[in-house]
Design a protein around this motif. Structure first.
Motif, PDB file in Angstrom:
ATOM      1  N   ALA A   4      77.554  55.690  61.787  1.00 31.99           N
ATOM      2  CA  ALA A   4      77.379  54.446  61.046  1.00 31.99           C
ATOM      3  C   ALA A   4      78.005  54.608  59.663  1.00 31.99           C
ATOM      4  N   VAL A   5      78.695  53.580  59.211  1.00 38.55           N
ATOM      5  CA  VAL A   5      79.403  53.634  57.923  1.00 38.55           C
ATOM      6  C   VAL A   5      78.996  52.426  57.085  1.00 38.55           C
ATOM      7  N   LEU A  20      68.930  50.640  58.208  1.00 39.95           N
ATOM      8  CA  LEU A  20      68.296  51.838  58.742  1.00 39.95           C
ATOM      9  C   LEU A  20      67.515  51.538  60.014  1.00 39.95           C
ATOM     10  N   ALA A  21      66.896  50.364  60.087  1.00 41.88           N
ATOM     11  CA  ALA A  21      66.210  49.972  61.316  1.00 41.88           C
ATOM     12  C   ALA A  21      67.205  49.799  62.454  1.00 41.88           C
ATOM     13  N   HIS A  22      68.361  49.240  62.147  1.00 36.19           N
ATOM     14  CA  HIS A  22      69.386  49.019  63.167  1.00 36.19           C
ATOM     15  C   HIS A  22      69.955  50.342  63.683  1.00 36.19           C
ATOM     16  N   VAL A  23      70.288  51.246  62.788  1.00 33.04           N
ATOM     17  CA  VAL A  23      70.922  52.493  63.241  1.00 33.04           C
ATOM     18  C   VAL A  23      69.919  53.385  63.972  1.00 33.04           C
ATOM     19  N   GLU A  24      68.644  53.232  63.699  1.00 30.95           N
ATOM     20  CA  GLU A  24      67.653  53.999  64.452  1.00 30.95           C
ATOM     21  C   GLU A  24      67.702  53.632  65.935  1.00 30.95           C
ATOM     22  N   ASN A  25      67.890  52.355  66.203  1.00 33.59           N
ATOM     23  CA  ASN A  25      68.015  51.901  67.590  1.00 33.59           C
ATOM     24  C   ASN A  25      69.345  52.325  68.220  1.00 33.59           C
TER      25      ASN A  25
END
Length: 279
Positions: A4-5, A20-25
């Motif tokens: 992720a960038v 951060l919620a999105h990249v956790e998924n």
């Protein structure tokens, strides 16, 4: 390899929370940050706390942006910031970050070459290689020069707040846009990128997600930042709501009216700017 960038949070911790919620998924393997983490939006200390938590959870490759440079310059020598439209938001930010935060900024490189697994190497910078404030949106010759000289196949940069993937001289330039303050004539959302790499190359996906805009607006009202940054902070708010670069045009208009550099523009000039741009 999935990476992720992001770039240009500008203290919009609400957008960082959504990212951060999105990249956790997405189960990313690493995160790349291209600078300008703080200034301009309320509560920079909340952004810093999220960044520290992020570094504990993911392998991170983070750069220093020009906004971090400004804060570090002020630590080295007082820049005379005070409550005003030209630099009040910087003054607010400086008063809300700790010495440990400034030490962290000092530790960051301004550019780097990353080798992630067996994927092709990535050159990463904030503005342009060798020019932290280099702006490819306004300086096409600079972009051509940098891409021609680039020693890797991929260049990642931020600073312009515009999402972009383009090819030049057989190489790829990617700008993830701005996580906290996109310039896209839409506003009210966050921008970043996901990259999936193999030994053959990188596939790039530019993404836009929603975040708690109303919560951020409440923070503007309650934090006191508007009492510090005055008219230019109003321009920041209108930029994040519309995606139109009121911040840039307000600065240009103030300098044009006063025939002075930004730090020397007075509040009567800024009042005229506010009327003209309906801030």
């Amino acid at each position: 390899m999935r990476v992720a960038v992001f770039s240009d949070i500008h203290s919009n911790y609400k957008a960082l929370e959504a990212f951060l919620a999105h990249v956790e998924n997405c189960r990313v393997d690493a995160i790349i940050g291209l600078g300008d983490y703080v200034t301009d939006c309320p509560y920079p200390e909340r952004t810093m706390s999220l960044l520290y938590d992020m570094e504990k959870k993911y392998p991170c490759h983070l750069l220093r942006g020009n906004r971090e440079e400004y804060l570090l310059d002020n630590r080295r020598q007082d820049q005379g910031w005070h409550i005003s439209s030209p630099n009040g938001a910087l003054y607010y930010t400086y008063r809300h970050v700790a010495e440990a935060d400034l030490d962290w900024m000092e530790s960051l490189p301004s550019e780097a070459v990353l080798q992630l697994g067996d994927c092709p190497a990535l050159t990463i910078c904030h503005g342009a290689p060798g020019a932290i404030r280099g702006n490819f949106q306004f300086d096409r010759p600079l972009k051509e020069q940098c891409m021609e000289r680039l020693e890797t196949r991929y260049l990642l940069g931020g600073h312009t707040h515009h999402q972009e993937v383009s090819q030049l001289y057989g190489k790829t330039y990617m700008n993830p846009g701005s996580l906290g303050l996109p310039i896209d004539e839409q506003g009210r959302h966050a921008q970043f990128a996901l990259m999936e790499g193999t030994s053959q190359g990188w596939e790039i996906q530019l993404l836009t997600i929603d975040y708690d805009v109303e919560g951020l607006l409440k923070d503007f009202r309650e934090s006191g930042i508007e009492a510090y940054g005055l008219y230019l902070t109003r321009a920041v708010k209108k930029t994040l709501l519309t995606g139109h670069n009121y911040f840039y045009y307000a600065v240009c208009e103030a300098c044009n009216i006063s025939h002075k550099a930004l730090p020397d523009t007075g509040e009567e000039v800024w009042r005229q700017v506010a009327e003209k741009l309906e801030l």
